[in-house]
Design an enzyme around this catalytic site. Structure first.
Site, PDB file in Angstrom:
ATOM      1  N   GLY A 229       0.825  -1.206   0.000  1.00  0.00           N
ATOM      2  CA  GLY A 229       0.000   0.000   0.000  1.00  0.00           C
ATOM      3  C   GLY A 229       0.855   1.250   0.000  1.00  0.00           C
ATOM      4  O   GLY A 229       2.074   1.180  -0.181  1.00  0.00           O
ATOM      5  N   ASP A 230       0.189   2.382   0.226  1.00  0.00           N
ATOM      6  CA  ASP A 230       0.857   3.688   0.208  1.00  0.00           C
ATOM      7  C   ASP A 230       0.655   4.332   1.577  1.00  0.00           C
ATOM      8  O   ASP A 230      -0.467   4.686   1.938  1.00  0.00           O
ATOM      9  CB  ASP A 230       0.215   4.543  -0.901  1.00  0.00           C
ATOM     10  CG  ASP A 230       0.758   5.961  -0.923  1.00  0.00           C
ATOM     11  OD1 ASP A 230       1.605   6.305  -0.067  1.00  0.00           O
ATOM     12  OD2 ASP A 230       0.318   6.738  -1.788  1.00  0.00           O
ATOM     13  N   PHE A 231       1.763   4.461   2.319  1.00  0.00           N
ATOM     14  CA  PHE A 231       1.616   4.954   3.696  1.00  0.00           C
ATOM     15  C   PHE A 231       1.197   6.418   3.774  1.00  0.00           C
ATOM     16  O   PHE A 231       0.823   6.908   4.824  1.00  0.00           O
ATOM     17  CB  PHE A 231       2.841   4.648   4.563  1.00  0.00           C
ATOM     18  CG  PHE A 231       4.197   5.118   4.065  1.00  0.00           C
ATOM     19  CD1 PHE A 231       4.396   6.350   3.470  1.00  0.00           C
ATOM     20  CD2 PHE A 231       5.312   4.291   4.249  1.00  0.00           C
ATOM     21  CE1 PHE A 231       5.660   6.777   3.065  1.00  0.00           C
ATOM     22  CE2 PHE A 231       6.587   4.698   3.844  1.00  0.00           C
ATOM     23  CZ  PHE A 231       6.748   5.955   3.247  1.00  0.00           C
ATOM     24  N   ARG A 246      14.094   4.889   9.303  1.00  0.00           N
ATOM     25  CA  ARG A 246      14.698   5.578   8.156  1.00  0.00           C
ATOM     26  C   ARG A 246      13.660   5.837   7.061  1.00  0.00           C
ATOM     27  O   ARG A 246      13.918   5.681   5.878  1.00  0.00           O
ATOM     28  CB  ARG A 246      15.862   4.740   7.614  1.00  0.00           C
ATOM     29  CG  ARG A 246      16.946   4.579   8.671  1.00  0.00           C
ATOM     30  CD  ARG A 246      18.151   3.890   8.134  1.00  0.00           C
ATOM     31  NE  ARG A 246      17.844   2.593   7.598  1.00  0.00           N
ATOM     32  CZ  ARG A 246      18.653   1.907   6.804  1.00  0.00           C
ATOM     33  NH1 ARG A 246      19.800   2.427   6.443  1.00  0.00           N
ATOM     34  NH2 ARG A 246      18.322   0.716   6.366  1.00  0.00           N
ATOM     35  N   HIS A 249      12.955  10.448   7.263  1.00  0.00           N
ATOM     36  CA  HIS A 249      14.036  11.282   6.699  1.00  0.00           C
ATOM     37  C   HIS A 249      13.977  11.341   5.163  1.00  0.00           C
ATOM     38  O   HIS A 249      14.691  12.119   4.559  1.00  0.00           O
ATOM     39  CB  HIS A 249      15.423  10.834   7.208  1.00  0.00           C
ATOM     40  CG  HIS A 249      15.976   9.588   6.597  1.00  0.00           C
ATOM     41  ND1 HIS A 249      17.309   9.238   6.705  1.00  0.00           N
ATOM     42  CD2 HIS A 249      15.389   8.603   5.874  1.00  0.00           C
ATOM     43  CE1 HIS A 249      17.514   8.104   6.086  1.00  0.00           C
ATOM     44  NE2 HIS A 249      16.382   7.689   5.575  1.00  0.00           N
TER      45      HIS A 249
HETATM   46  C1  LIG Z   1      15.078   4.277   3.204  1.00  0.00           C
HETATM   47  S1  LIG Z   1      14.055   2.890   2.967  1.00  0.00           S
HETATM   48  C2  LIG Z   1      14.047   2.213   4.614  1.00  0.00           C
HETATM   49  C3  LIG Z   1      13.646   0.782   4.626  1.00  0.00           C
HETATM   50  C4  LIG Z   1      13.654   0.143   6.016  1.00  0.00           C
HETATM   51  N1  LIG Z   1      12.688   0.783   6.895  1.00  0.00           N
HETATM   52  C5  LIG Z   1      15.054   0.177   6.612  1.00  0.00           C
HETATM   53  O1  LIG Z   1      15.301   0.933   7.547  1.00  0.00           O
HETATM   54  O2  LIG Z   1      15.898  -0.573   6.107  1.00  0.00           O
HETATM   55  C6  LIG Z   1      12.423   3.609   2.833  1.00  0.00           C
HETATM   56  C7  LIG Z   1      11.348   2.595   2.481  1.00  0.00           C
HETATM   57  O3  LIG Z   1      10.093   3.267   2.352  1.00  0.00           O
HETATM   58  C8  LIG Z   1       9.356   2.612   1.333  1.00  0.00           C
HETATM   59  N2  LIG Z   1       8.331   3.515   0.804  1.00  0.00           N
HETATM   60  C9  LIG Z   1       8.552   4.650   0.084  1.00  0.00           C
HETATM   61  N3  LIG Z   1       7.378   5.238  -0.225  1.00  0.00           N
HETATM   62  C10 LIG Z   1       6.409   4.464   0.313  1.00  0.00           C
HETATM   63  C11 LIG Z   1       4.980   4.575   0.333  1.00  0.00           C
HETATM   64  N4  LIG Z   1       4.364   5.624  -0.246  1.00  0.00           N
HETATM   65  N5  LIG Z   1       4.272   3.609   0.977  1.00  0.00           N
HETATM   66  C12 LIG Z   1       4.907   2.553   1.572  1.00  0.00           C
HETATM   67  N6  LIG Z   1       6.262   2.415   1.594  1.00  0.00           N
HETATM   68  C13 LIG Z   1       6.997   3.357   0.962  1.00  0.00           C
HETATM   69  C14 LIG Z   1      10.413   2.288   0.302  1.00  0.00           C
HETATM   70  O4  LIG Z   1      10.014   1.274  -0.586  1.00  0.00           O
HETATM   71  C15 LIG Z   1      11.617   1.891   1.165  1.00  0.00           C
HETATM   72  O5  LIG Z   1      11.690   0.507   1.372  1.00  0.00           O
END
Ligand SMILES: C[S@@+](CC[C@H](N)C(=O)[O-])C[C@H]1O[C@@H](n2cnc3c(N)ncnc32)[C@H](O)[C@@H]1O
Length: 339
Positions: A229-231, A246, A249
């Site tokens: 989904g889309d958070f 993470r 940020h």
């Molecule tokens: C920097 S990564 C961090 C991943 C993990 N939490 C970690 O610390 O290793 C950010 C994550 O947010 C996810 N993400 C980005 N936009 C998103 C969205 N709209 N909905 C859900 N997840 C999303 C990305 O796919 C990515 O895996």
């Protein structure tokens, strides 16, 4: 020609080391990619043996190995090379391996975007978007090789949050929701450390297959669910612990507020939200966190923030900071709860 002042050589060397940083990093990455590091492994090998086994050019390999020795990644003794303690962290099999992080940080995906830094500082735009034509997560959805590189590197990076399961008391928790949890590496650690917990991984649909592979043992035990989904629209309801590691940020303040409001709406009234980030200490300038801050500027519309800046984002969502605990490599966990 200027005159040579005392200390000039020292200062020049420091700057040369800085300017040559990308060369040195790529040398280490090349040794990983070529299999040289894993071939040396826990033992030792001569240049001729490595070259023969991996079908490499012996003279070029020797020159690469000597640079790695100068960088304290390998040690040369009687024409045989072995890995130093730092070099061992480049091995694929090392339990604390940073190899995949090195491959990601030296990749064209990241360094190409850094090529747009000066323009980004001039214009305020995102360097990654200017260089690659779209935002990083949309790019990854359409480039599986880059996505594999990215998530493998993120998985290593999340090992700096390995202390999370012990830093926070999860004994009374039941359901942990890892929002934007990447390939599930950290959620797997939490579930391994706390067998009473059920985990939910929430991610973009294109990332789910990798997460499902990583979390397969826990899914098979009925202890874990992966949801796409889309958070920025909503997050799964009913958790008593939500994790954003993470993630904040990567986003500007307005998107962070939307995401935090979604977490608050989804969580139980007695729930907690764990924000795991490099929370910048007030008045201090730790270069690692500040390098990640500029990395966020290059790759996304996000930034690294101080504890006060995180709290200012939490409050409009009805959350407040309860405590902050230190993890490794300047990572910290900020524990928030409904106000
Ligand atoms: C920097 S990564 C961090 C991943 C993990 N939490 C970690 O610390 O290793 C950010 C994550 O947010 C996810 N993400 C980005 N936009 C998103 C969205 N709209 N909905 C859900 N997840 C999303 C990305 O796919 C990515 O895996």
């Amino acid at each position: 020609m200027g005159t040579v002042e005392p200390g000039d050589d020292d200062r020049s060397r420091r700057l040369l080391r800085l300017f040559m940083g990308p060369w040195l990093a790529r040398a280490a990455a090349a040794a990983c990619e070529l299999g040289v590091v894993d071939r040396i492994g826990a033992g030792s090998a001569s240049c001729a043996e490595i070259a023969a086994d991996l079908d490499l050019h012996p003279d070029h390999l020797l020159r690469l190995l000597r640079l790695l020795a100068g960088l304290d990644l390998v040690r040369e003794e009687r024409d045989r090379f072995e890995l130093t303690p730092t070099g061992r962290l480049l091995r694929t099999e090392d339990p604390s391996s940073l190899r995949d992080l090195g491959l990601l940080y030296t990749s064209d995906l990241f360094l190409g975007a850094w090529g747009g830094l000066a323009a980004a500082v001039r214009t305020g735009d995102q360097a990654f978007r200017a260089v690659h034509g779209r935002d990083v997560f949309s790019h990854l959805a359409d480039h599986p090789d880059d996505a594999a590189l990215f998530h493998a590197g993120m998985s290593v990076g999340s090992s700096f949050a390995a202390g999370l399961p012990d830093a926070v008391d999860l004994s009374a928790a039941r359901r942990v929701v890892d929002v934007g949890g990447g390939d599930g590496s950290r959620l797997a650690e939490v579930l391994r450390a706390h067998p009473h917990l059920h985990g939910v991984l929430f991610e973009r649909p294109d990332v789910l297959p990798a997460a499902e592979r990583r979390l397969a043992p826990y899914v098979a035990e009925g202890r874990c669910t992966a949801i796409g989904g889309d958070f920025l629209r909503e997050v799964p309801a009913g958790g008593d612990v939500y994790v954003l590691c993470r993630v904040l940020h990567n986003w500007d303040d307005a998107s962070c507020r939307a995401l935090l409001a979604n977490c608050r709406a989804a969580m139980r009234p007695d729930g907690r939200l764990l924000v795991v980030e490099r929370v910048i200490p007030d008045g201090a300038h730790p270069w690692l966190s500040l390098a990640f801050d500029v990395q966020m500027m290059v790759m996304t519309a996000g930034r690294e923030r101080t504890a006060a800046e995180y709290d200012a984002l939490l409050r409009p969502a009805g959350l407040h900071t309860r405590e902050i605990r230190d993890l490794a490599a300047e990572m910290r966990v900020l524990v928030a709860a409904p106000a």
